[in-house]
Design a protein around this motif. Structure first.
Motif, mmCIF file in Angstrom:
data_model
loop_
_atom_site.group_PDB
_atom_site.id
_atom_site.type_symbol
_atom_site.label_atom_id
_atom_site.label_comp_id
_atom_site.label_asym_id
_atom_site.label_seq_id
_atom_site.Cartn_x
_atom_site.Cartn_y
_atom_site.Cartn_z
ATOM 1 N N UNK A 122 31.455 -0.052 -38.374
ATOM 2 C CA UNK A 122 32.758 -0.728 -38.413
ATOM 3 C C UNK A 122 33.895 0.264 -38.199
ATOM 4 N N UNK A 123 33.768 1.456 -38.807
ATOM 5 C CA UNK A 123 34.820 2.472 -38.638
ATOM 6 C C UNK A 123 34.919 2.918 -37.184
ATOM 7 N N UNK A 124 33.767 3.109 -36.536
ATOM 8 C CA UNK A 124 33.771 3.523 -35.121
ATOM 9 C C UNK A 124 34.377 2.435 -34.248
ATOM 10 N N UNK A 125 34.009 1.180 -34.531
ATOM 11 C CA UNK A 125 34.580 0.082 -33.735
ATOM 12 C C UNK A 125 36.097 0.025 -33.881
ATOM 13 N N UNK A 126 36.592 0.292 -35.123
ATOM 14 C CA UNK A 126 38.044 0.285 -35.332
ATOM 15 C C UNK A 126 38.717 1.387 -34.523
ATOM 16 N N UNK A 127 38.085 2.596 -34.521
ATOM 17 C CA UNK A 127 38.661 3.698 -33.741
ATOM 18 C C UNK A 127 38.631 3.393 -32.250
ATOM 19 N N UNK A 128 37.549 2.756 -31.803
ATOM 20 C CA UNK A 128 37.464 2.413 -30.370
ATOM 21 C C UNK A 128 38.566 1.433 -29.998
ATOM 22 N N UNK A 147 32.129 5.801 -26.979
ATOM 23 C CA UNK A 147 31.229 4.709 -26.591
ATOM 24 C C UNK A 147 29.759 5.155 -26.642
ATOM 25 N N UNK A 148 29.501 6.395 -26.228
ATOM 26 C CA UNK A 148 28.146 6.936 -26.305
ATOM 27 C C UNK A 148 27.686 7.038 -27.757
ATOM 28 N N UNK A 149 28.582 7.508 -28.647
ATOM 29 C CA UNK A 149 28.233 7.619 -30.061
ATOM 30 C C UNK A 149 27.979 6.245 -30.675
ATOM 31 N N UNK A 150 28.815 5.265 -30.270
ATOM 32 C CA UNK A 150 28.615 3.901 -30.764
ATOM 33 C C UNK A 150 27.251 3.359 -30.338
ATOM 34 N N UNK A 151 26.871 3.637 -29.092
ATOM 35 C CA UNK A 151 25.570 3.175 -28.599
ATOM 36 C C UNK A 151 24.431 3.797 -29.387
ATOM 37 N N UNK A 152 24.541 5.115 -29.644
ATOM 38 C CA UNK A 152 23.483 5.780 -30.414
ATOM 39 C C UNK A 152 23.410 5.232 -31.835
ATOM 40 N N UNK A 153 24.579 5.014 -32.446
ATOM 41 C CA UNK A 153 24.590 4.469 -33.801
ATOM 42 C C UNK A 153 24.008 3.051 -33.833
ATOM 43 N N UNK A 154 24.295 2.277 -32.786
ATOM 44 C CA UNK A 154 23.750 0.918 -32.716
ATOM 45 C C UNK A 154 22.230 0.940 -32.610
ATOM 46 N N UNK A 155 21.707 1.841 -31.775
ATOM 47 C CA UNK A 155 20.254 1.953 -31.650
ATOM 48 C C UNK A 155 19.618 2.386 -32.971
ATOM 49 N N UNK A 193 37.909 10.698 -21.526
ATOM 50 C CA UNK A 193 36.729 11.433 -21.970
ATOM 51 C C UNK A 193 36.395 11.114 -23.428
ATOM 52 N N UNK A 194 37.480 11.039 -24.249
ATOM 53 C CA UNK A 194 37.261 10.702 -25.659
ATOM 54 C C UNK A 194 36.667 9.312 -25.802
ATOM 55 N N UNK A 195 37.169 8.386 -24.997
ATOM 56 C CA UNK A 195 36.638 7.016 -25.038
ATOM 57 C C UNK A 195 35.167 6.997 -24.630
ATOM 58 N N UNK A 196 34.818 7.747 -23.575
ATOM 59 C CA UNK A 196 33.416 7.802 -23.122
ATOM 60 C C UNK A 196 32.504 8.373 -24.198
ATOM 61 N N UNK A 197 32.962 9.456 -24.850
ATOM 62 C CA UNK A 197 32.161 10.055 -25.918
ATOM 63 C C UNK A 197 31.984 9.098 -27.090
#
Length: 450
Positions: A114-120, A175-183, A169-173
């Motif tokens: 949830x925190x990552x989604x808020x930052x995104x 999004x990648x972190x969000x994907x890893x956390x989701x997995x 670049x920050x957004x791409x990183x």
């Protein structure tokens, strides 16, 4: 007995009248002789009643002995159930602890997600704002397309471009972190679900095993799943009842064994003064139908607590280890018992379990003293012997038929004629029908009497 002698003396005293000239005295003497016959009939009746009472006492003792054996089996089954229940409870506690830990990790992952989604979302809003600023600068540049840009404007444009690239670049990183956390979250959820299913199945399995354990302890089940804690197959079981006895067991009952090159299975072991026996067939009341198929005779059928056939596969697994004799005991309808002890060789399924016998001791049977090379057959499996190939169909039950009418211990338990389809034995002087039989493998290990 004293009463009987006294009555005889009284009868003999009155058998010679003192006044034989009177007809009425002769009539009275005849009446007294008739009373003596009645006394003798009464004495015979009392003797028969005493014999019946003695038979009743013997049968009652036998029934009490059977009850104690069943109680022994029940005690062993109850002990095994208690051990299994304690193991399941320990596993249950470990599963509960693991489940609580995984649920806590799951909550942490959810909060982090949830925190990552808020930052995104904040980054996306900032990106939109920057795009609007870039759009305004492009409009300004288009208005100044015909004139030269000032140094301040060029520096501002360069700074904005660098900011945009850094933000992308920050957004791409992120999004990648969000994907890893989701997995990772999905993997944790899968593990939790698997543990919950395992926890539920453990309860279901415990209930099912508690319901079926008592029945399986007496029923003639198939091979048993004995595994060690690391999943490998257990090989520490005794190979036969002789090995069970040599390991210190002295009480007859059901034991799990594992012969060479075989899976474990239950057998009924008997430890007596005569020797150590693995029972492979037992009949006594006709409660089990022995007119079964080839598959049933290979796998076994019946119940250890009543009548059963162990199964040709298991019999061969025990017999193939050697150092044993074949013991046959029968009881006819007059309660006379007969026994035979044979040297034997049993071949495998490729040869239809051909048996070779040689009488060692016991009552002679001309049909089975030298029983060489006869195959086992059932109503749906022709044994290929040279004699009548339809013995199993004509006489019922599976057996090593030589001549159809000589021997069949697996026919129907019937006393009345015709006895063609019944259990019978021909000991050389006529065919004998019988009501009970027991076939055992006697291991060459004799128990020592205390």
């Amino acid at each position: 007995m004293k009463l009987f002698v006294l009555l005889l003396l009284l009868a003999s005293t009155h058998s010679f009248p003192t006044e034989p000239t009177f007809p009425e005295h002769q009539t009275e003497s005849r009446f007294r002789f008739a009373a003596l016959d009645e006394v003798r009939l009464l004495a015979n009746g009392l003797l028969q009643l005493g014999q019946s009472l003695r038979d009743f006492v013997q049968n009652t003792k036998s029934q009490i002995k059977d009850i104690f054996q069943k109680l022994n089996i029940f005690d062993k089954s109850f002990y095994q159930l208690s051990v299994l229940a304690s193991e399941i409870k320990e596993e249950e506690e470990e599963l509960k602890k693991t489940t609580v830990m995984l649920k806590a990790n799951n909550e942490e992952i959810k909060s982090l997600s949830l925190e990552i989604n808020s930052k995104v979302e904040d980054i996306i809003k900032e990106r939109k704002h920057l795009r609007r600023q870039v759009g305004g600068l492009e409009e300004k540049l288009s208005g100044l397309s015909q004139s030269l840009l000032s140094a301040e404007q060029v520096a501002e444009i360069s700074t904005l471009k660098e900011i945009i690239l850094a933000q992308e670049k920050s957004i791409t990183d992120l999004l990648k972190a969000v994907k890893e956390q989701t997995e990772q979250l999905n993997n944790q959820r899968t593990k939790i679900k698997g543990l919950e299913n395992k926890f539920n199945s453990a309860h279901i399995q415990e209930t099912d095993e508690n319901l079926d354990r008592n029945h399986q302890s007496n029923s003639l089940s198939g091979y048993l799943p004995y595994f060690t804690s690391d999943g490998s197959f257990s090989s520490d079981l005794p190979k036969d009842c002789g090995d069970v006895f040599s390991r210190g067991q002295k009480s007859s009952g059901l034991y799990a064994i594992k012969p060479h090159e075989s899976q474990p299975f239950l057998v009924k072991c008997e430890f007596t003064e005569e020797g150590v026996f693995t029972v492979i067939q037992h009949r006594h009341d006709g409660s089990v139908d022995f007119d079964q198929s080839w598959e049933k005779y290979e796998d076994g059928f019946g119940d250890f607590s009543s009548e059963f056939w162990l199964g040709l596969k298991k019999i061969y697994a025990v017999a193939h280890q050697g150092h044993s004799l074949l013991h046959v005991q029968i009881e006819d309808w007059r309660k006379e018992k007969h026994f035979m002890l044979y040297q034997y060789i049993l071949e495998d399924a490729a040869f239809n379990y051909t048996i070779h016998l040689k009488l060692q001791t016991g009552e002679s049977s001309s049909a089975l003293d030298e029983h060489i090379g006869y195959r086992f057959s059932t109503k749906d499996h022709n044994d290929g012997n040279n004699d009548d190939p339809n013995c199993a169909q004509d006489y019922t039950g599976g057996w090593w038929f030589s001549f159809c009418g000589n021997i069949n211990l697996n026919g129907k338990c019937i006393q009345s004629r015709p006895r063609k389809k019944g259990t019978h034995w021909k000991p050389g002087r006529g065919t004998t029908s019988f009501k009970a039989s027991k076939i055992s493998i006697r291991h060459l290990t004799k128990p020592q009497t205390p």
